[in-house]
Each structure stands twice: as structure tokens, then as C-alpha cells.
Design an enzyme around this catalytic site. Structure first.
Site, mmCIF file in Angstrom:
data_model
loop_
_atom_site.group_PDB
_atom_site.id
_atom_site.type_symbol
_atom_site.label_atom_id
_atom_site.label_comp_id
_atom_site.label_asym_id
_atom_site.label_seq_id
_atom_site.Cartn_x
_atom_site.Cartn_y
_atom_site.Cartn_z
ATOM 1 N N HIS A 216 0.795 -1.235 0.000
ATOM 2 C CA HIS A 216 0.000 0.000 0.000
ATOM 3 C C HIS A 216 0.822 1.278 0.000
ATOM 4 O O HIS A 216 0.262 2.375 -0.039
ATOM 5 C CB HIS A 216 -1.014 -0.008 1.157
ATOM 6 C CG HIS A 216 -0.422 0.177 2.516
ATOM 7 N ND1 HIS A 216 -0.507 1.361 3.179
ATOM 8 C CD2 HIS A 216 0.226 -0.667 3.329
ATOM 9 C CE1 HIS A 216 0.072 1.227 4.377
ATOM 10 N NE2 HIS A 216 0.526 -0.005 4.472
ATOM 11 N N THR A 255 -4.415 -19.401 3.507
ATOM 12 C CA THR A 255 -4.794 -19.249 2.096
ATOM 13 C C THR A 255 -4.309 -17.907 1.572
ATOM 14 O O THR A 255 -4.477 -16.874 2.227
ATOM 15 C CB THR A 255 -6.327 -19.359 1.962
ATOM 16 O OG1 THR A 255 -6.706 -20.636 2.460
ATOM 17 C CG2 THR A 255 -6.771 -19.212 0.518
ATOM 18 N N CYS A 341 3.754 8.170 14.090
ATOM 19 C CA CYS A 341 3.426 7.661 12.754
ATOM 20 C C CYS A 341 2.005 7.138 12.777
ATOM 21 O O CYS A 341 1.205 7.397 11.909
ATOM 22 C CB CYS A 341 4.398 6.566 12.362
ATOM 23 S SG CYS A 341 4.111 5.924 10.729
HETATM 24 N N1 PMP Z 1 7.969 -0.168 8.110
HETATM 25 C C1 PMP Z 1 7.938 1.098 7.690
HETATM 26 C C2 PMP Z 1 9.220 1.853 7.525
HETATM 27 C C3 PMP Z 1 6.707 1.699 7.416
HETATM 28 O O1 PMP Z 1 6.667 2.957 7.003
HETATM 29 C C4 PMP Z 1 5.524 0.959 7.585
HETATM 30 C C5 PMP Z 1 4.176 1.590 7.342
HETATM 31 N N2 PMP Z 1 3.949 2.737 8.121
HETATM 32 C C6 PMP Z 1 5.624 -0.366 8.017
HETATM 33 C C7 PMP Z 1 6.868 -0.900 8.268
HETATM 34 C C8 PMP Z 1 4.406 -1.212 8.187
HETATM 35 O O2 PMP Z 1 3.908 -1.574 6.938
HETATM 36 P P1 PMP Z 1 2.462 -2.218 6.756
HETATM 37 O O3 PMP Z 1 1.504 -1.091 6.864
HETATM 38 O O4 PMP Z 1 2.502 -2.825 5.395
HETATM 39 O O5 PMP Z 1 2.292 -3.247 7.810
#
Ligand code: PMP
Length: 399
Positions: A216, A255, A341
Site C-alpha cells: 500500500h 490461504t 506515525c
Molecule cells: N515499516 C515502515 C518503515 C513503514 O513505514 C511501515 C508503514 N507505516 C511499516 C513498516 C508497516 O507496513 P504495513 O503497513 O505494510 O504493515
């Protein structure tokens, strides 16, 4: 019906919109091609399986690895968990099998990592007795090879350093760290959630053993990601975190999310198709935004590295600002505060603290994520709004 104008989107580091072409690629796998890729006794399963393997190949060519080294997960959080816990538990098992009590490996990471790395290290320490060193990045949020070399011990088995930071955009010297780790027979994991599809990645040249990525962040769907696990030179072995299935060689049972996987593959191809052009375009916008704000506001400073940074990230802190940035009003801009974050928490960001910010300065921070839909006019608007907000606050606080 009355519609309210939505704010301009500046949160591309948090997530990106699904690209229409990615959505089109996924669509059939929700409806007609609904087979289970593990059902290899009929054409529904074959078709789903072929789509999954095509996507695996697309990701493998982006990373310059073998398709069998790509394991699908639900995103970078899960990939980070699987990489770290999978390795720590495997090392523990191997220690027991060989009958020596050397089952406490030493692991090294840095304070500016995403929580899905930092908290997993803490868990590995608590639950499996791993020894953990969390090093400090420099004031730009960058991790130097020297600081890693100082932290390493004879029992160090894993180094984990993110390729690019999600809050301040700093890029780490991954090839340098990876090659040194390899020379010491230490495994190297890197979280590429923010850099995959935006920076060139080569797991051989960079000597990466484990790599996490997410759909995403690159105009793919949410809830899908992958983990690269090196299969030779050296062979990295992990224990699964989940049990109860043989999918993904039993390393990640369950799955498969076929539409998500197809979307991740399509988003990867899209990202690579115009990576250089898009990155140059964003760099220009980024430059304009940074100079537009810094030239008008002496109290503003840019967080992160001045040159070694993602084109998709700008983070500013404002000295002397008296309140939480959003209380001061940045209407019309959908951006993220420097507090955390994950919104919903009000504690100051651990990344901003790691680069030496006080709680107050961390709270007076905004992050703007730039992306495919960001235009020059959007940047002009952002500059105007930010300058206006700070000037207003100066008047209120009498500054
Ligand atoms: N690592 C970093 C550096 C990210 O920016 C993020 C998303 N904020 C994640 C891991 C987690 O990714 P996900 O949303 O795909 O679990």
C-alpha cells in the site's frame, strides 16, 4: 447533496491510493478467478496459482532475486515480525539441537526503525532471551557502518537497518552495511516499506539476506506485502510464526490473498516502469517545498538528511511553536503530525526523539508525503498554509 471539499492529500508515507490500473489487474481475482491457488486439481486453482506465481516473479525481478525467495505476507509489519522472530526462534532451535547453550544470539538495530522492528526486538529479548543493542542514528537519522561495527559482538547474528525512514525520509547506506555484515557472517535484514519501488534495490549487490516490503505504499492494495528470504550463499532459515498450513513452504501458512498478491505484482511493475521519471519530478517538488518554507520562516528546520533522502518525504519542525501543530490549524492539507506515525497516539515520535528533538519540538513537527497525484499547485498551497499557520502562531504567542 452538499459536498465538502476534501483536503489536499500529503500523507503518501502513510499510504497511497490504489492505482486504477492495479485495481483493474486485481478485479478478476475477486470474482471470476476466485480459485484457491492451493487447489491444484482443477482450472480454478491453476488460474489463481498462475497469477500468484506471475506476481512472485514480478517482485523477484524488482529485487533481483529468485521467485522462490519471495514469501507473501499481509504487509511490512508481518514481514518484519516473521524475519526477526522466525530467525531468532530458528537459531534457538538449532542451539538446542546441537546441544550447546549458545541460544542467546545478539541482534543489532537502530532507534529510528519502525515499531514493527523495534518492538519485535524487545519481544525477542523478553520472550527468547536474545541480547539486543539498539544504536542511535546521527542527527539526520542516518545509521553509520562505524556505529554498527562498534555494537557488534562475537555472538551477533542479525543486523536490521531500514533502507529509508518513514518519518524523516533519511536513506541509510544499505549496500555498505550489507557487504560488511556479509564479510562478518552476520545476517542482514532491511525494512524497505518506504523505499521499495522508489529506490533501486538489488539484494545481491547490497548483500541483503532478509527484506520486507509492502503493497500500500506503492499504489497497491493494503493488507499485502512480502518478505525476501535468501536461499543460498547463505541459506537463511526461519521458523514460521503461524502454524497450520503448507502455503509458502509452511513459512507463512494460510490461504493466499490472490487479488492482493496480483495487485502487489502490478503495483511493483508500475513503480519500476517510471521510477526515475517520477523520482525526478518529486525531487523538484520537494526542493520547491523545502526552499519555500525555509526561506520564509527562520524558525523552521528540515528534519532528516539534507541530500540522502526520499523524494517522497518532507518533515519540518518549528522552534518556538507553542502548541500541537494541528491545534494551530492546517486546514486544507491532509498531512501527518510529528507526534507519531500511527495517529491516535499523542506521545512524541520516537524517531524525532532519536535525532535529538525535545518533546516540544517533536510536537511542533509536520510530515508531508509527496506522491503521484501531487502537483506544483499543491506544493504552493502547502507553502502558503504552513507559512500562514506559523505567522499566526507567532502573533498569538507574541513572538
Ligand atoms: N515499516 C515502515 C518503515 C513503514 O513505514 C511501515 C508503514 N507505516 C511499516 C513498516 C508497516 O507496513 P504495513 O503497513 O505494510 O504493515
Amino acid at each position: 447533496m452538499k459536498t465538502t471539499k476534501r483536503p489536499v492529500y500529503f500523507d503518501y508515507n502513510a499510504t497511497t491510493p490504489l492505482h486504477p490500473s492495479v485495481f483493474e489487474a486485481m478485479r478478476p481475482y475477486f470474482v471470476e478467478e476466485f480459485g484457491n491457488p492451493a487447489s491444484l486439481s482443477h482450472s480454478y486453482g491453476w488460474s489463481a496459482n498462475m497469477a500468484v506465481e506471475k506476481a512472485r516473479g514480478q517482485i523477484a525481478s524488482a529485487l533481483h532475486c529468485q521467485p522462490k525467495e519471495v514469501y507473501f505476507t499481509s504487509g511490512a509489519t508481518e514481514s518484519n515480525n516473521l524475519a526477526i522472530l522466525g530467525l531468532v526462534t530458528k537459531l534457538g532451535d538449532q542451539g538446542e539441537q546441537r546441544g550447546y547453550d549458545n541460544s542467546a544470539p545478539h541482534l543489532v538495530t537502530n532507534q529510528a526503525e519502525h515499531k514493527s522492528v523495534l518492538e519485535v526486538f524487545q519481544f525477542a529479548q523478553r520472550r527468547f532471551g536474545a541480547e539486543v543493542t539498539v544504536i542511535d542514528p546521527d542527527r539526520f537519522g542516518q545509521v553509520s557502518l562505524k556505529s554498527i561495527q562498534r555494537a557488534v559482538k562475537p555472538n551477533t547474528r542479525l543486523i536490521s537497518v531500514m533502507m529509508a525512514n518513514n518519518e524523516i525520509g533519511t536513506i541509510n547506506p544499505i549496500a555498505e552495511i550489507g557487504q560488511w555484515a556479509k564479510s562478518q557472517n552476520i545476517l542482514f535484514h532491511t525494512d524497505c516499506a518506504q523505499s521499495f519501488g522508489k529506490l533501486p534495490i538489488h539484494v545481491e549487490d547490497m548483500a541483503i539476506d532478509l527484506l520486507s516490503l509492502s503493497g500500500h505504499k506503492i499504489y497497491g492494495p493494503k493488507g499485502i506485502g512480502a518478505l525476501f528470504v535468501r536461499s543460498e550463499n547463505p541459506t537463511v532459515e526461519l521458523l514460521p510464526v503461524l502454524s497450520g498450513g503448507t502455503q509458502e513452504h509452511g513459512i507463512r501458512p494460510g490461504t493466499l490473498n490472490v487479488p492482493g498478491i496480483v495487485g502487489l505484482g502490478a503495483a511493483t511493475v508500475l513503480a519500476l516502469s517510471d521510477m526515475n521519471i517520477e523520482s525526478e519530478r518529486l525531487k523538484e517538488l520537494q526542493k520547491h517545498l523545502i526552499s519555500g518554507v525555509l526561506s520564509q520562516l527562520p524558525e523552521a528546520s528540515l528534519n532528516g538528511h539534507p541530500t540522502e533522502r526520499l523524494a517522497t518525504n518532507v518533515s519540518f519542525s518549528f522552534r518556538g511553536l507553542s502548541a500541537d501543530i494541528f491545534a494551530l490549524g492546517l486546514n486544507g492539507l491532509a498531512l501527518s503530525a510529528g507526534s507519531a506515525c500511527a495517529s491516535g497516539t499523542s506521545s512524541p515520535s520516537h524517531v524525532l526523539k532519536a535525532i535529538g528533538h525535545s518533546d516540544r519540538l517533536a510536537r511542533a513537527t509536520v510530515r508531508l508525503g509527496l506522491g503521484r497525484l501531487t502537483t506544483f499547485a499543491d506544493i504552493e498551497l502547502a507553502i502558503d498554509k504552513i507559512v500562514e499557520m506559523v505567522l499566526k502562531n507567532r502573533q498569538i504567542s507574541g513572538g
